[in-house]
Design a protein around this motif. Sequence first.
Motif, short mmCIF file in Angstrom:
data_model
loop_
_atom_site.label_atom_id
_atom_site.label_comp_id
_atom_site.label_asym_id
_atom_site.label_seq_id
_atom_site.Cartn_x
_atom_site.Cartn_y
_atom_site.Cartn_z
N ASP A 151 0.83 -1.21 0.00
CA ASP A 151 0.00 0.00 0.00
C ASP A 151 0.86 1.26 0.00
OD1 ASP A 151 -2.22 -1.64 0.08
OD2 ASP A 151 -2.65 -1.28 2.21
N ILE A 152 1.89 1.26 0.81
CA ILE A 152 2.77 2.44 0.89
C ILE A 152 3.41 2.71 -0.47
CG2 ILE A 152 4.95 3.28 1.87
CD1 ILE A 152 3.98 1.92 4.55
N LYS A 153 3.87 1.65 -1.13
CA LYS A 153 4.46 1.82 -2.47
C LYS A 153 3.43 2.39 -3.44
CE LYS A 153 7.09 -0.16 -6.20
NZ LYS A 153 6.88 1.07 -6.94
N GLU A 154 2.21 1.84 -3.43
CA GLU A 154 1.15 2.33 -4.33
C GLU A 154 0.84 3.80 -4.06
OE1 GLU A 154 -2.42 -0.04 -4.32
OE2 GLU A 154 -1.31 -1.88 -4.72
N PHE A 155 0.74 4.15 -2.78
CA PHE A 155 0.38 5.53 -2.43
C PHE A 155 1.54 6.49 -2.72
CE2 PHE A 155 -3.37 3.73 -0.80
CZ PHE A 155 -4.26 4.75 -0.45
N THR A 177 -0.57 7.78 7.58
CA THR A 177 -1.32 6.80 8.37
C THR A 177 -0.90 5.39 8.00
OG1 THR A 177 -3.20 8.32 8.48
CG2 THR A 177 -3.65 6.01 9.02
N LEU A 178 -0.72 5.12 6.72
CA LEU A 178 -0.27 3.80 6.29
C LEU A 178 1.12 3.49 6.84
CD1 LEU A 178 -1.42 3.88 2.55
CD2 LEU A 178 -2.50 2.62 4.44
N LYS A 179 2.00 4.48 6.82
CA LYS A 179 3.34 4.29 7.36
C LYS A 179 3.30 4.02 8.87
CE LYS A 179 5.87 6.84 3.83
NZ LYS A 179 6.70 8.03 3.52
N MET A 180 2.42 4.73 9.57
CA MET A 180 2.26 4.51 11.01
C MET A 180 1.72 3.11 11.28
SD MET A 180 -0.30 4.43 13.60
CE MET A 180 -1.69 5.29 12.90
N HIS A 181 0.78 2.64 10.45
CA HIS A 181 0.26 1.28 10.59
C HIS A 181 1.38 0.26 10.43
CE1 HIS A 181 -4.09 2.53 9.28
NE2 HIS A 181 -3.82 2.89 10.53
N LEU A 182 2.22 0.44 9.41
CA LEU A 182 3.31 -0.50 9.17
C LEU A 182 4.26 -0.52 10.36
CD1 LEU A 182 4.86 -2.52 7.45
CD2 LEU A 182 5.97 -0.57 6.30
N GLU A 183 4.61 0.63 10.86
CA GLU A 183 5.51 0.71 12.01
C GLU A 183 4.89 0.00 13.22
OE1 GLU A 183 7.01 4.31 14.80
OE2 GLU A 183 7.26 4.64 12.65
N HIS A 184 3.60 0.23 13.43
CA HIS A 184 2.89 -0.37 14.57
C HIS A 184 2.84 -1.90 14.46
CE1 HIS A 184 -0.18 0.38 17.85
NE2 HIS A 184 -0.33 -0.89 17.62
N ILE A 185 2.48 -2.39 13.29
CA ILE A 185 2.35 -3.85 13.13
C ILE A 185 3.72 -4.51 13.16
CG2 ILE A 185 2.32 -3.98 10.59
CD1 ILE A 185 0.06 -5.99 12.99
N GLN A 186 4.74 -3.81 12.71
CA GLN A 186 6.10 -4.35 12.78
C GLN A 186 6.52 -4.52 14.24
OE1 GLN A 186 8.04 -5.13 9.76
NE2 GLN A 186 8.92 -6.36 11.37
N LYS A 187 6.17 -3.54 15.08
CA LYS A 187 6.48 -3.64 16.52
C LYS A 187 5.74 -4.81 17.16
CE LYS A 187 7.63 1.20 17.36
NZ LYS A 187 7.16 2.48 17.88
#
Length: 193
Positions: A151-155, A177-187
């Motif tokens: 999603d981040i790449k597409e956006f 928001t997408l970047k924050m989601h990725l960071e959160h799920i990675q944690k």
Amino acid sequence: MKKIIYIALIAGMAGGMQACSGNKDSKQSADSANTAKADTAKKDSSMSAVDKDDAKFAVAAANGGMAEVELGKLAQEKAANAQVKDFGTMMVSDHSKANDEMKALAKSKGITLPAAIDTKEQKVKDDLSAKSGADFDKAYVSNMIDDHKEDIKEFEDATKNLKDPDLKAFALKTLPTLKMHLEHIQKIHDSMK
């Protein structure tokens, strides 16, 4: 009068395509309808239509957003890990807001959006639905990491390549928001090791 005839023709074609597309999913039907609108607008300079690639982005964003909501609801129900449940809640909330924005934007631009997730996302949902507990958590977290990277790449691509300024603004607004989601799920993923 000519414009009304073209609009009626487009609506009829879009409806006909959806009715005749028994094996097409909702995303493919939306893409087909938007392509027909763009092609008709090219032939009639009095009509305006969003660029085909811009409409494709809107369809993909809507499809992905709906999938995030549906998978988030699954996480709320099936996750064993409290952090995964909470992440599912965040997905439902954040992506429902983005979906509502996209629906309003698409309506104002005359873009047809899918009514349901595509077959690829439905398969992911079905696969996750068959899992429970720690197996569900692991599969959901893995899917969310991969999905948010895509999603981040597409956006990011959309912020550079979209022609429509409103769609570009949506992509720019949604990207953090997408970047924050990725960071959160990675944690969450790292804490589950």
